[in-house]
Design an enzyme around this catalytic site. Structure first.
Site, PDB file in Angstrom:
ATOM      1  N   ASP A 317       0.846  -1.202   0.000  1.00  0.00           N
ATOM      2  CA  ASP A 317       0.000   0.000   0.000  1.00  0.00           C
ATOM      3  C   ASP A 317       0.878   1.249   0.000  1.00  0.00           C
ATOM      4  O   ASP A 317       0.570   2.243  -0.660  1.00  0.00           O
ATOM      5  CB  ASP A 317      -0.897   0.041   1.240  1.00  0.00           C
ATOM      6  CG  ASP A 317      -1.782  -1.190   1.341  1.00  0.00           C
ATOM      7  OD1 ASP A 317      -2.029  -1.820   0.309  1.00  0.00           O
ATOM      8  OD2 ASP A 317      -2.220  -1.492   2.466  1.00  0.00           O
TER       9      ASP A 317
HETATM   10  C1  LIG Z   1      -1.489  -3.052  -3.898  1.00  0.00           C
HETATM   11  O1  LIG Z   1      -0.360  -3.232  -4.636  1.00  0.00           O
HETATM   12  C2  LIG Z   1       0.776  -3.598  -3.910  1.00  0.00           C
HETATM   13  C3  LIG Z   1       1.939  -3.514  -4.825  1.00  0.00           C
HETATM   14  O2  LIG Z   1       1.920  -4.521  -5.762  1.00  0.00           O
HETATM   15  C4  LIG Z   1       0.549  -4.968  -3.311  1.00  0.00           C
HETATM   16  O3  LIG Z   1       1.704  -5.403  -2.617  1.00  0.00           O
HETATM   17  C5  LIG Z   1      -0.613  -4.900  -2.376  1.00  0.00           C
HETATM   18  O4  LIG Z   1      -0.982  -6.189  -1.993  1.00  0.00           O
HETATM   19  C6  LIG Z   1      -1.796  -4.158  -2.926  1.00  0.00           C
HETATM   20  N1  LIG Z   1      -2.432  -3.520  -1.824  1.00  0.00           N
HETATM   21  C7  LIG Z   1      -3.698  -3.565  -1.561  1.00  0.00           C
HETATM   22  C8  LIG Z   1      -4.013  -4.398  -0.375  1.00  0.00           C
HETATM   23  O5  LIG Z   1      -4.563  -2.961  -2.163  1.00  0.00           O
END
Ligand SMILES: *[C@@H]1O[C@H](CO)[C@@H](O)[C@H](O)[C@H]1NC(C)=O
Ligand SMILES: *[C@@H]1O[C@H](CO)[C@@H](O)[C@H](O)[C@H]1NC(C)=O
Length: 363
Positions: A317
């Site tokens: 995040d």
């Molecule tokens: C969003 O993207 C990140 C980067 O890839 C990832 O690690 C993460 O799980 C995601 N976050 C959420 C929970 O939205």
């Protein structure tokens, strides 16, 4: 009298949105994180994976009560998109980031408001009377693993009308980038899909984070519907792999190849070529642009020393927050990725989804 005060209220919001440069609008499930360390026993007891993100089913509902009564819980503002919003606000000037979601009318919501205020995010919450604010049990175990168990409670009740209500809509208008977490596709996905369409039609940048492997695994149809509106898609390697499996991609573990496939999916607004970003923890981050799909760019990650790591909760995040912040400042993609890496590293060095205060300049 009542009507009049509402009208004034609305005018004030319009004025705020107009005069300030709120450029990023984030939507997601606002959650309070309940962090517990040395949670190996709980992971075994509730049959969880050490590294995972799931929704609590009926059997898991009792975990929150157990944490409150039997463990030492560290409460911290959470919720994927809300963490990202606070991350972007960290590197941007004041009055840049707005977050919308649905909370209950309880003390947990107050904690979230306080965190947002402190960290420069304007929250425009819908409030569900008599409901509890959503929570996420963060079970930390050996080797910096984290197992997330979420109960959405009020968060799943976000109404579409709220996003277009007179107090919220002006910020949608002022935003250049709208960011949503994939978790929004689990309940009433049409809200997120229609939001994507409107944002795309308005020529703004719409960003989707795949958020967890179970999203592409269980909500693939919803992802297929929203993808045409997505200008930027952010995921990690596990989420990309899950997407590949759901879409019969022949090389599910080849990140460049999966990112290319996602980049080349149909797109409504053809003016801006889609960018797909796949992080891979401390290994590297891959970026593929639809403009040049055969030239993936791979960015190394500066690994932290073991003793610098507190926990990896919300590192992804934070990455997204750093990326978005630099992106609205019109930095190059190279700089955006680097900023994402730096903010993620900072978050890994703090307890839970937090950033370092007083602020350090990482741009
Ligand atoms: C969003 O993207 C990140 C980067 O890839 C990832 O690690 C993460 O799980 C995601 N976050 C959420 C929970 O939205
Ligand atoms: C992974 O996919 C990319 C893009 O399609 C390709 O160029 C590369 O050779 C593949 N790598 C492996 C190890 O198969």
């Amino acid at each position: 009298m009542y009507i009049k005060s509402i009208q004034i209220h609305i005018l004030i919001y319009r004025f705020i949105a107009f005069t300030m440069s709120y450029s990023i609008f984030c939507v997601g499930h606002p959650l309070i994180d309940m962090q517990v360390r040395q949670a190996e026993d709980l992971i075994t007891k509730y049959n969880l994976k050490a590294n995972d993100a799931i929704l609590a089913d009926v059997e898991l509902e009792s975990i929150y009560e157990e944490l409150i009564t039997e463990r030492q819980v560290f409460y911290v503002a959470g919720g994927a998109a809300q963490n990202t919003a606070r991350g972007a606000a960290y590197i941007l000037p004041p009055n840049s980031v707005v977050f919308a979601g649905c909370v209950g009318d309880d003390e947990l919501a107050e904690q979230l408001r306080a965190a947002n205020k402190r960290e420069g995010v304007l929250d425009v919450y819908q409030v569900n009377k008599g409901q509890k604010t959503g929570a996420c049990a963060v079970l930390i175990s050996k080797g910096h693993h984290r197992s997330l168990v979420t109960t959405l409670r009020a968060a799943k009740n976000l109404d579409e009308e709220h996003l277009w209500s007179p107090t919220v809509a002006p910020f949608m208008t002022s935003a250049r980038v709208v960011y949503i977490e994939g978790f929004l596709l689990t309940h009433r996905p049409e809200i997120a899909i229609r939001l994507g369409r409107k944002v795309s039609e308005a020529g703004k940048i719409f960003v989707l984070n795949l958020s967890a492997p179970y999203i592409p695994r269980s909500y693939n149809t919803q992802i297929q519907e929203i993808i045409p509106y997505c200008d930027i898609i952010i995921s990690n390697e596990a989420e990309a792999e899950a997407w590949a499996a759901s879409n019969d991609h022949t090389e599910p573990t080849n990140i460049s190849s999966v990112a290319k496939a996602i980049a080349l999916l149909p797109k409504a607004n053809v003016a801006s070529p889609r960018i797909v970003i796949v992080t891979h923890g401390a290994h590297s981050t891959t970026v593929v642009s639809a403009e040049n799909p055969d030239a993936p760019k791979i960015y190394p990650v500066q690994p932290l020393k073991e003793e610098e790591i507190v926990d990896t909760n919300a590192a992804g995040d934070a990455f997204a927050g750093g990326f978005l912040g630099a992106y609205v400042l019109e930095k190059s993609i190279d700089v955006c990725i680097e900023t994402g890496h730096r903010l993620a590293a900072m978050c890994v060095g703090q307890e839970g989804p937090q950033y370092k205060w007083p602020k350090v300049n990482i741009l």
